[in-house]
Design a protein around this motif. Sequence first.
Motif, PDB file in Angstrom:
ATOM      1  N   GLU A 164       0.799  -1.223   0.000  1.00  0.00           N
ATOM      2  CA  GLU A 164       0.000   0.000   0.000  1.00  0.00           C
ATOM      3  C   GLU A 164       0.831   1.271   0.000  1.00  0.00           C
ATOM      4  N   THR A 165       2.031   1.224   0.525  1.00  0.00           N
ATOM      5  CA  THR A 165       2.845   2.440   0.600  1.00  0.00           C
ATOM      6  C   THR A 165       3.469   2.807  -0.744  1.00  0.00           C
ATOM      7  N   ALA A 166       3.434   1.891  -1.704  1.00  0.00           N
ATOM      8  CA  ALA A 166       4.170   2.131  -2.944  1.00  0.00           C
ATOM      9  C   ALA A 166       3.364   1.923  -4.219  1.00  0.00           C
ATOM     10  N   LYS A 167       2.372   1.011  -4.210  1.00  0.00           N
ATOM     11  CA  LYS A 167       1.725   0.630  -5.463  1.00  0.00           C
ATOM     12  C   LYS A 167       0.202   0.626  -5.347  1.00  0.00           C
ATOM     13  N   ALA A 168      -0.435   0.885  -6.502  1.00  0.00           N
ATOM     14  CA  ALA A 168      -1.883   0.750  -6.642  1.00  0.00           C
ATOM     15  C   ALA A 168      -2.141   0.030  -7.954  1.00  0.00           C
ATOM     16  N   TRP A 169      -3.421  -0.322  -8.173  1.00  0.00           N
ATOM     17  CA  TRP A 169      -3.756  -1.109  -9.359  1.00  0.00           C
ATOM     18  C   TRP A 169      -4.139  -0.230 -10.549  1.00  0.00           C
ATOM     19  N   LEU A 170      -3.475  -0.483 -11.674  1.00  0.00           N
ATOM     20  CA  LEU A 170      -3.969  -0.032 -12.967  1.00  0.00           C
ATOM     21  C   LEU A 170      -4.867  -1.127 -13.520  1.00  0.00           C
ATOM     22  N   TYR A 171      -5.864  -0.717 -14.297  1.00  0.00           N
ATOM     23  CA  TYR A 171      -6.805  -1.688 -14.855  1.00  0.00           C
ATOM     24  C   TYR A 171      -6.980  -1.410 -16.339  1.00  0.00           C
ATOM     25  N   SER A 172      -6.962  -2.478 -17.151  1.00  0.00           N
ATOM     26  CA  SER A 172      -7.171  -2.357 -18.596  1.00  0.00           C
ATOM     27  C   SER A 172      -8.655  -2.475 -18.913  1.00  0.00           C
ATOM     28  N   LEU A 173      -9.240  -1.404 -19.438  1.00  0.00           N
ATOM     29  CA  LEU A 173     -10.640  -1.446 -19.851  1.00  0.00           C
ATOM     30  C   LEU A 173     -10.805  -2.079 -21.226  1.00  0.00           C
ATOM     31  N   GLN A 207      -2.532  -4.403 -13.242  1.00  0.00           N
ATOM     32  CA  GLN A 207      -1.086  -4.225 -13.213  1.00  0.00           C
ATOM     33  C   GLN A 207      -0.691  -3.433 -11.972  1.00  0.00           C
ATOM     34  N   GLU A 208       0.191  -4.018 -11.153  1.00  0.00           N
ATOM     35  CA  GLU A 208       0.723  -3.295  -9.998  1.00  0.00           C
ATOM     36  C   GLU A 208       1.596  -2.153 -10.496  1.00  0.00           C
ATOM     37  N   THR A 209       1.362  -0.939 -10.004  1.00  0.00           N
ATOM     38  CA  THR A 209       2.019   0.229 -10.577  1.00  0.00           C
ATOM     39  C   THR A 209       2.442   1.210  -9.477  1.00  0.00           C
ATOM     40  N   PRO A 210       3.668   1.743  -9.552  1.00  0.00           N
ATOM     41  CA  PRO A 210       4.080   2.770  -8.581  1.00  0.00           C
ATOM     42  C   PRO A 210       3.108   3.942  -8.585  1.00  0.00           C
ATOM     43  N   LYS A 211       2.728   4.403  -7.407  1.00  0.00           N
ATOM     44  CA  LYS A 211       1.645   5.375  -7.297  1.00  0.00           C
ATOM     45  C   LYS A 211       2.005   6.763  -7.808  1.00  0.00           C
ATOM     46  N   THR A 212       3.280   7.037  -8.021  1.00  0.00           N
ATOM     47  CA  THR A 212       3.672   8.358  -8.516  1.00  0.00           C
ATOM     48  C   THR A 212       3.648   8.445 -10.042  1.00  0.00           C
ATOM     49  N   GLN A 213       3.333   7.348 -10.733  1.00  0.00           N
ATOM     50  CA  GLN A 213       3.217   7.415 -12.193  1.00  0.00           C
ATOM     51  C   GLN A 213       1.909   8.103 -12.591  1.00  0.00           C
ATOM     52  N   ASN A 214       1.931   8.776 -13.739  1.00  0.00           N
ATOM     53  CA  ASN A 214       0.748   9.451 -14.262  1.00  0.00           C
ATOM     54  C   ASN A 214      -0.010   8.537 -15.217  1.00  0.00           C
ATOM     55  N   HIS A 215      -1.304   8.376 -14.959  1.00  0.00           N
ATOM     56  CA  HIS A 215      -2.168   7.585 -15.832  1.00  0.00           C
ATOM     57  C   HIS A 215      -3.566   8.206 -15.849  1.00  0.00           C
ATOM     58  N   LYS A 216      -4.394   7.753 -16.782  1.00  0.00           N
ATOM     59  CA  LYS A 216      -5.736   8.296 -16.937  1.00  0.00           C
ATOM     60  C   LYS A 216      -6.664   7.847 -15.810  1.00  0.00           C
ATOM     61  N   VAL A 217      -7.704   8.640 -15.625  1.00  0.00           N
ATOM     62  CA  VAL A 217      -8.771   8.318 -14.677  1.00  0.00           C
ATOM     63  C   VAL A 217     -10.099   8.557 -15.382  1.00  0.00           C
ATOM     64  N   ARG A 218     -11.053   7.623 -15.220  1.00  0.00           N
ATOM     65  CA  ARG A 218     -12.414   7.825 -15.711  1.00  0.00           C
ATOM     66  C   ARG A 218     -13.350   7.763 -14.499  1.00  0.00           C
ATOM     67  N   PRO A 219     -13.804   8.902 -13.999  1.00  0.00           N
ATOM     68  CA  PRO A 219     -14.654   8.907 -12.801  1.00  0.00           C
ATOM     69  C   PRO A 219     -16.011   8.257 -13.069  1.00  0.00           C
ATOM     70  N   ILE A 220     -16.618   7.793 -11.981  1.00  0.00           N
ATOM     71  CA  ILE A 220     -17.977   7.267 -12.026  1.00  0.00           C
ATOM     72  C   ILE A 220     -18.806   7.940 -10.942  1.00  0.00           C
ATOM     73  N   ILE A 221     -20.121   7.708 -10.960  1.00  0.00           N
ATOM     74  CA  ILE A 221     -21.064   8.305 -10.027  1.00  0.00           C
ATOM     75  C   ILE A 221     -22.025   7.209  -9.570  1.00  0.00           C
ATOM     76  N   THR A 222     -22.276   7.112  -8.273  1.00  0.00           N
ATOM     77  CA  THR A 222     -23.290   6.197  -7.759  1.00  0.00           C
ATOM     78  C   THR A 222     -24.668   6.853  -7.875  1.00  0.00           C
ATOM     79  N   ILE A 223     -25.656   6.087  -8.333  1.00  0.00           N
ATOM     80  CA  ILE A 223     -27.020   6.598  -8.507  1.00  0.00           C
ATOM     81  C   ILE A 223     -27.856   6.167  -7.304  1.00  0.00           C
ATOM     82  N   TYR A 224     -28.477   7.142  -6.670  1.00  0.00           N
ATOM     83  CA  TYR A 224     -29.336   6.900  -5.509  1.00  0.00           C
ATOM     84  C   TYR A 224     -30.735   7.403  -5.796  1.00  0.00           C
ATOM     85  N   ASP A 225     -31.727   6.858  -5.081  1.00  0.00           N
ATOM     86  CA  ASP A 225     -33.084   7.398  -5.124  1.00  0.00           C
ATOM     87  C   ASP A 225     -33.114   8.739  -4.399  1.00  0.00           C
TER      88      ASP A 225
END
Length: 210
Positions: free
Chosen positions: A177-186, A192-210
Amino acid sequence: MLAFIGMAVTSCDGHHPEPDMGMKVGDVLCTDGQILPMETWKGSGKEGIGIVFHVNTNPDIEGRGYAVYLNDLAQLAFADSLGIKQGTSADAYALDGNQNTYALMSQRNVGSPMADAVFDLWRFGQSAYIPSVAQLRMLKETRGRINQGVVAIGGEPITDTPDGCWYWSSTEVAGQETAKAWLYSLSQGAMQETPKTQNHKVRPIITIYD
């Protein structure tokens, strides 16, 4: 820091396997909280903010489903430095992107450029967040079905090219946890385990509630 979406408009055309829950995959999430079928949205004059990519049928899971934001964020780092756990669950099977994103924003000893950028998207009472690995897995399963809708309301399709398909999740790697997070191929659904200081894309999502 949960998202709130207003009561949805009931619609179901019977062409998808989801039960009639007032929305279906491919419907448009509007800025006023309504969920509209694409054809209804086109004549509504409303502004779309996302496309529904998952309808929840499990009463034990929070929310009615998920919508994906219209555009990628610029390539950004998960963390601005290494050596500190940022408090995500590190569970690759948990639907906890909202909680993870809140943890990233709340960590005082290290910043998260990607979480800060997602926070800047918040408007109309709707809280966008960085999906977990499990939520990205859901998005990958419906990517082909929703891309047409994303483009129709002025968004950027989710690419499946080898160079462009990798996105940050909000899930740190368990035991690292101190060094890596998961990249995911859509495209392929790979992780892919990836150093957290690397730059990569983000696609945000939203939870839908009543």
